[in-house]
Design an enzyme around this catalytic site. Structure first.
Site, short mmCIF file in Angstrom:
data_model
loop_
_atom_site.label_atom_id
_atom_site.label_comp_id
_atom_site.label_asym_id
_atom_site.label_seq_id
_atom_site.Cartn_x
_atom_site.Cartn_y
_atom_site.Cartn_z
CG HIS A 70 -0.30 0.32 2.39
ND1 HIS A 70 -0.20 1.49 3.02
CD2 HIS A 70 0.10 -0.61 3.44
CE1 HIS A 70 0.36 1.28 4.27
NE2 HIS A 70 0.07 -0.01 4.47
CD GLU A 219 -3.08 -1.59 4.82
OE1 GLU A 219 -3.37 -2.62 5.37
OE2 GLU A 219 -2.77 -0.38 5.32
CD GLU A 220 -2.01 2.45 7.27
OE1 GLU A 220 -2.49 1.95 8.08
OE2 GLU A 220 -0.55 2.27 7.09
CD GLU A 242 1.09 -3.83 5.59
OE1 GLU A 242 2.10 -3.32 6.50
OE2 GLU A 242 0.17 -3.38 5.44
CG HIS A 323 0.52 2.85 12.41
ND1 HIS A 323 -0.66 2.89 12.64
CD2 HIS A 323 1.23 2.30 11.33
CE1 HIS A 323 -0.94 2.15 11.58
NE2 HIS A 323 0.04 1.91 10.72
#
Length: 348
Positions: A70, A219-220, A242, A323
């Site tokens: 993504h 995607e998030e 990922e 994140h």
């Protein structure tokens, strides 16, 4: 020798990181990715959901493999602008204000980008001030912070700053740093994986089956791009690239070994596909770790949960501070590419 030159890999990730791509407003990085695909001479297009897709034709077109990474990043989204010009925001994806700290953010207006300061209030205060509790008693949340631009509400309106405007870490704070064989940066999730897609587009030629390299959108906020792609295009096997969080609760070591997931919050991955990937890794002496993750999902697990694909896997690189300001070994990223390059050459 590493499969990918670390200096070149670092530069590729850096270029991607420095192109903003908050969920749903990914045009800036789209232009870069599509130019990269064009330079490599591969067939590529943007679909209606915003996915950037390259197709590598295979010898047998009756079977297909898709690899997704993504391209969107987390951040914030404008909720309200006060008459005085103070910008109030809420999260976009899994973002937390305390991770970013006070500092420059970019507001991507319809007509101009305006930089502002993510602000938490002063610290030299007593319990008479609302900011005091965040020093001692409670976690800071998005509803407790604001963005100072020193613009009037009219100036912000002229720039196209409005409810729905995306907010991301300011570009001058985004520049990745090299820590020996590691890279430190915001948005390695998932710009480093997009760098793997570009490396695969450069290396794959005449695979046994059709291979789709998908820089997926949004995607998030629910794997929206991947769900659209897998609904429109029949895919036999889907592998998501990922990040993998490093934490004491997971048996994952930092370093060069990628991680293959068995399960995440959305369900189990395909065991036979995982075994195939393990066999390829073992035959090439590529180190590989296995893990089950909580509070995690990928394009692959979400697409499989909703019945869009029958077989799915997720290959990831161990990452600190997920994140947030993330840190990952360049060797793990390179090994993900090496493994997938070999896997794409096997008969399925």
């Amino acid at each position: 020798m590493p499969f990918l030159n670390y200096d070149r890999l670092f530069d590729s990730i850096t270029e991607l990181v420095m192109h903003h791509s908050p969920s749903g407003m990914e045009t800036e990085v789209d232009r870069l990715i599509m130019q990269k695909f064009a330079d490599l001479g591969v067939e590529a297009w943007l679909d209606e959901a915003g996915n950037a897709i390259a197709k590598i034709p295979g010898i047998d077109s009756s079977y297909s493999l898709a690899i997704t990474a993504h391209k969107d990043e987390i951040g914030a989204i404008v909720k309200n602008i006060t008459p005085e010009g103070r910008v109030e925001v809420q999260r976009l994806g899994g973002a937390f204000p305390w991770v970013y700290g006070e500092g420059v953010v970019d507001l991507l207006g319809d007509r101009a980008t305006i930089s502002g300061i993510l602000s938490f209030g002063s610290r030299h205060v007593s319990h008479q001030s609302p900011q005091k509790v965040y020093q001692e008693e409670k976690a800071l949340k998005w509803e407790d912070v604001w963005i100072e631009t020193k613009c009037t509400s009219q100036q912000l309106e002229t720039a196209g700053i409005r409810p729905g405007t995306r907010v991301v870490v300011g570009k001058h704070r985004k520049q990745p740093i090299r820590l020996q064989d590691y890279i430190g940066s915001y948005t390695l999730d998932n710009k480093a994986s997009v760098a793997i897609l570009l490396a695969l587009a450069e290396r794959l030629q005449n695979p046994p089956v059709d291979v789709y390299l998908v820089a997926s959108a949004k995607e998030e906020v629910g794997a929206i791009g991947a769900l659209y792609f897998t609904q429109q295009q029949k895919i036999d096997v889907l592998i998501a690239l990922e990040i993998c969080p490093l934490s004491s609760e997971y048996p994952i070591d930092d370093g060069e070994a990628p991680v293959l997931l068995s399960q995440d919050s959305y369900g189990i991955y395909d065991e036979r596909l995982n075994l195939q990937l393990q066999e390829v890794a073992q035959s090439a002496n590529i180190p590989l770790q296995m893990a089950i993750l909580n509070s995690f999902g990928s394009d692959a697990s979400i697409a499989m949960k909703f019945g869009h694909v029958a077989k799915a896997a997720c290959l990831a690189f161990p990452t600190q501070n997920t994140h947030g300001y993330e840190i990952a070994h360049l060797g793990a990223i390179a090994n993900c590419c090496h493994l997938l390059s070999l896997f794409c050459q096997t008969r399925m």
